[in-house]
Design a protein around this motif. Structure first.
Motif, PDB file in Angstrom:
ATOM      1  N   GLU A 145       0.858  -1.178   0.000  1.00 54.03           N
ATOM      2  CA  GLU A 145       0.000   0.000   0.000  1.00 54.03           C
ATOM      3  C   GLU A 145       0.898   1.233   0.000  1.00 54.03           C
ATOM      4  O   GLU A 145       1.575   1.530   0.978  1.00 54.03           O
ATOM      5  CB  GLU A 145      -0.895   0.008   1.229  1.00 54.03           C
ATOM      6  CG  GLU A 145      -1.859   1.174   1.260  1.00 54.03           C
ATOM      7  CD  GLU A 145      -2.724   1.183   2.499  1.00 54.03           C
ATOM      8  OE1 GLU A 145      -3.190   2.268   2.865  1.00 54.03           O
ATOM      9  OE2 GLU A 145      -2.932   0.110   3.095  1.00 54.03           O
ATOM     10  N   GLU A 146       0.916   1.942  -1.125  1.00 52.40           N
ATOM     11  CA  GLU A 146       1.780   3.112  -1.279  1.00 52.40           C
ATOM     12  C   GLU A 146       0.959   4.389  -1.231  1.00 52.40           C
ATOM     13  O   GLU A 146      -0.101   4.478  -1.854  1.00 52.40           O
ATOM     14  CB  GLU A 146       2.529   3.030  -2.611  1.00 52.40           C
ATOM     15  CG  GLU A 146       3.555   4.105  -2.788  1.00 52.40           C
ATOM     16  CD  GLU A 146       4.398   3.917  -4.042  1.00 52.40           C
ATOM     17  OE1 GLU A 146       4.768   4.944  -4.637  1.00 52.40           O
ATOM     18  OE2 GLU A 146       4.683   2.758  -4.421  1.00 52.40           O
ATOM     19  N   ALA A 160       3.524   0.669   2.958  1.00 52.18           N
ATOM     20  CA  ALA A 160       3.363  -0.368   3.974  1.00 52.18           C
ATOM     21  C   ALA A 160       3.314  -1.686   3.218  1.00 52.18           C
ATOM     22  O   ALA A 160       2.483  -1.875   2.327  1.00 52.18           O
ATOM     23  CB  ALA A 160       2.087  -0.148   4.764  1.00 52.18           C
ATOM     24  N   VAL A 161       4.221  -2.579   3.564  1.00 50.43           N
ATOM     25  CA  VAL A 161       4.398  -3.810   2.786  1.00 50.43           C
ATOM     26  C   VAL A 161       4.375  -5.008   3.731  1.00 50.43           C
ATOM     27  O   VAL A 161       4.872  -4.924   4.857  1.00 50.43           O
ATOM     28  CB  VAL A 161       5.754  -3.767   2.042  1.00 50.43           C
ATOM     29  CG1 VAL A 161       5.977  -5.025   1.223  1.00 50.43           C
ATOM     30  CG2 VAL A 161       5.844  -2.529   1.156  1.00 50.43           C
ATOM     31  N   THR A 162       3.813  -6.103   3.287  1.00 47.30           N
ATOM     32  CA  THR A 162       3.932  -7.377   3.995  1.00 47.30           C
ATOM     33  C   THR A 162       4.535  -8.384   3.033  1.00 47.30           C
ATOM     34  O   THR A 162       4.252  -8.361   1.826  1.00 47.30           O
ATOM     35  CB  THR A 162       2.579  -7.889   4.524  1.00 47.30           C
ATOM     36  OG1 THR A 162       1.657  -7.961   3.441  1.00 47.30           O
ATOM     37  CG2 THR A 162       2.026  -6.981   5.604  1.00 47.30           C
ATOM     38  N   THR A 208       6.127  -7.211   8.723  1.00 50.37           N
ATOM     39  CA  THR A 208       5.732  -5.804   8.750  1.00 50.37           C
ATOM     40  C   THR A 208       6.895  -4.973   8.222  1.00 50.37           C
ATOM     41  O   THR A 208       7.987  -5.027   8.783  1.00 50.37           O
ATOM     42  CB  THR A 208       5.397  -5.364  10.184  1.00 50.37           C
ATOM     43  OG1 THR A 208       4.345  -6.189  10.673  1.00 50.37           O
ATOM     44  CG2 THR A 208       4.977  -3.903  10.225  1.00 50.37           C
ATOM     45  N   CYS A 209       6.652  -4.214   7.150  1.00 53.41           N
ATOM     46  CA  CYS A 209       7.714  -3.442   6.518  1.00 53.41           C
ATOM     47  C   CYS A 209       7.198  -2.053   6.156  1.00 53.41           C
ATOM     48  O   CYS A 209       6.082  -1.915   5.662  1.00 53.41           O
ATOM     49  CB  CYS A 209       8.189  -4.169   5.266  1.00 53.41           C
ATOM     50  SG  CYS A 209       9.519  -3.349   4.399  1.00 53.41           S
ATOM     51  N   GLU A 239      12.062  -3.647   8.291  1.00 55.10           N
ATOM     52  CA  GLU A 239      11.128  -4.772   8.225  1.00 55.10           C
ATOM     53  C   GLU A 239      11.260  -5.611   9.484  1.00 55.10           C
ATOM     54  O   GLU A 239      12.369  -6.040   9.836  1.00 55.10           O
ATOM     55  CB  GLU A 239      11.408  -5.626   6.991  1.00 55.10           C
ATOM     56  CG  GLU A 239      10.427  -6.750   6.789  1.00 55.10           C
ATOM     57  CD  GLU A 239      10.517  -7.371   5.402  1.00 55.10           C
ATOM     58  OE1 GLU A 239       9.578  -8.118   5.043  1.00 55.10           O
ATOM     59  OE2 GLU A 239      11.495  -7.126   4.673  1.00 55.10           O
ATOM     60  N   LEU A 240      10.149  -5.832  10.164  1.00 52.94           N
ATOM     61  CA  LEU A 240      10.082  -6.713  11.324  1.00 52.94           C
ATOM     62  C   LEU A 240       9.750  -8.108  10.820  1.00 52.94           C
ATOM     63  O   LEU A 240       8.707  -8.309  10.181  1.00 52.94           O
ATOM     64  CB  LEU A 240       9.023  -6.233  12.315  1.00 52.94           C
ATOM     65  CG  LEU A 240       8.698  -7.181  13.470  1.00 52.94           C
ATOM     66  CD1 LEU A 240       9.917  -7.446  14.343  1.00 52.94           C
ATOM     67  CD2 LEU A 240       7.541  -6.623  14.289  1.00 52.94           C
ATOM     68  N   ILE A 241      10.635  -9.042  11.107  1.00 54.35           N
ATOM     69  CA  ILE A 241      10.468 -10.424  10.649  1.00 54.35           C
ATOM     70  C   ILE A 241      10.312 -11.314  11.868  1.00 54.35           C
ATOM     71  O   ILE A 241      11.211 -11.389  12.704  1.00 54.35           O
ATOM     72  CB  ILE A 241      11.676 -10.865   9.797  1.00 54.35           C
ATOM     73  CG1 ILE A 241      11.816  -9.940   8.580  1.00 54.35           C
ATOM     74  CG2 ILE A 241      11.550 -12.317   9.389  1.00 54.35           C
ATOM     75  CD1 ILE A 241      13.100 -10.130   7.790  1.00 54.35           C
ATOM     76  N   THR A 242       9.161 -11.972  11.970  1.00 55.02           N
ATOM     77  CA  THR A 242       8.895 -12.912  13.057  1.00 55.02           C
ATOM     78  C   THR A 242       8.692 -14.279  12.434  1.00 55.02           C
ATOM     79  O   THR A 242       7.810 -14.447  11.594  1.00 55.02           O
ATOM     80  CB  THR A 242       7.633 -12.489  13.842  1.00 55.02           C
ATOM     81  OG1 THR A 242       7.824 -11.165  14.332  1.00 55.02           O
ATOM     82  CG2 THR A 242       7.365 -13.431  15.004  1.00 55.02           C
TER      83      THR A 242
END
Length: 177
Positions: A52-53, A71-73, A86-87, A105-108
């Motif tokens: 979503e840009e 906002a990117v996944t 979450t990026c 980017e949060l990577i879980t």
């Protein structure tokens, strides 16, 4: 004999001679985590699960470059497995199809079987042909769970029209399994 400060005491030959009347031996052990010092490289692919840009400010392309955020996944498979990361990117467009970006980017998920989370900082460029080149680095101190202490960096290059993107990630600093 009392233990020395800052460490554990090791019995010397002199101590053995001085303590000949002792019939009991006490052994102390300490557990130390073995941290991998050799870099490990893992590979895999990821796909954009969402993008979503939004413009950051209205601009006239004749007088100022366009700024946007996205906002990117992403979904990762391979050595790194994670779903719905979450990026957030900030982008500057030099032309309608070229520019630069950076983001976090949060990577879980899991990294070669170790569960936890970490954050990567990404820097890259996008090109007239639709290709994207990106390098990323683990944010120091961001690892949690079995990924605490993680250090590393990687990269990816995507080409317009590809449904998944190959990545390479080289890391170290984790306890050996």
């Amino acid at each position: 004999m009392p233990p020395r400060l800052g460490g554990h005491r090791t019995e010397t030959d002199e101590d053995k001679r001085m303590d000949t009347n002792t019939t009991t031996t006490t052994t102390a052990t300490t557990a130390t985590a073995v941290t991998a010092t050799t870099a490990v490289t893992t590979i895999g692919t990821f796909t954009f699960a969402g993008w979503e840009e939004l413009p950051l400010a209205p601009t006239d392309p004749l007088t100022a470059p366009r700024l946007a955020r996205a906002a990117v996944t992403n979904d990762f498979t391979g050595g790194l497995t994670a779903t719905g990361t979450t990026c957030q990117y900030t982008m500057v467009y030099a032309t309608e199809k070229t520019g630069l970006f950076n983001g976090f980017e949060l990577i879980t998920g899991t990294l070669d079987g170790r569960a936890g989370a970490f954050v990567v900082e990404q820097r890259g460029s996008f090109h007239e042909d639709g290709g994207v080149r990106c390098v990323f680095e683990v944010v120091p101190g961001s690892g949690t769970g079995a990924l605490a202490g993680l250090r590393g960096s990687g990269d990816f290059t995507s080409r317009h029209g590809e449904s998944s993107v190959d990545y390479t990630f080289t890391y170290e600093g984790l306890d050996r399994p």
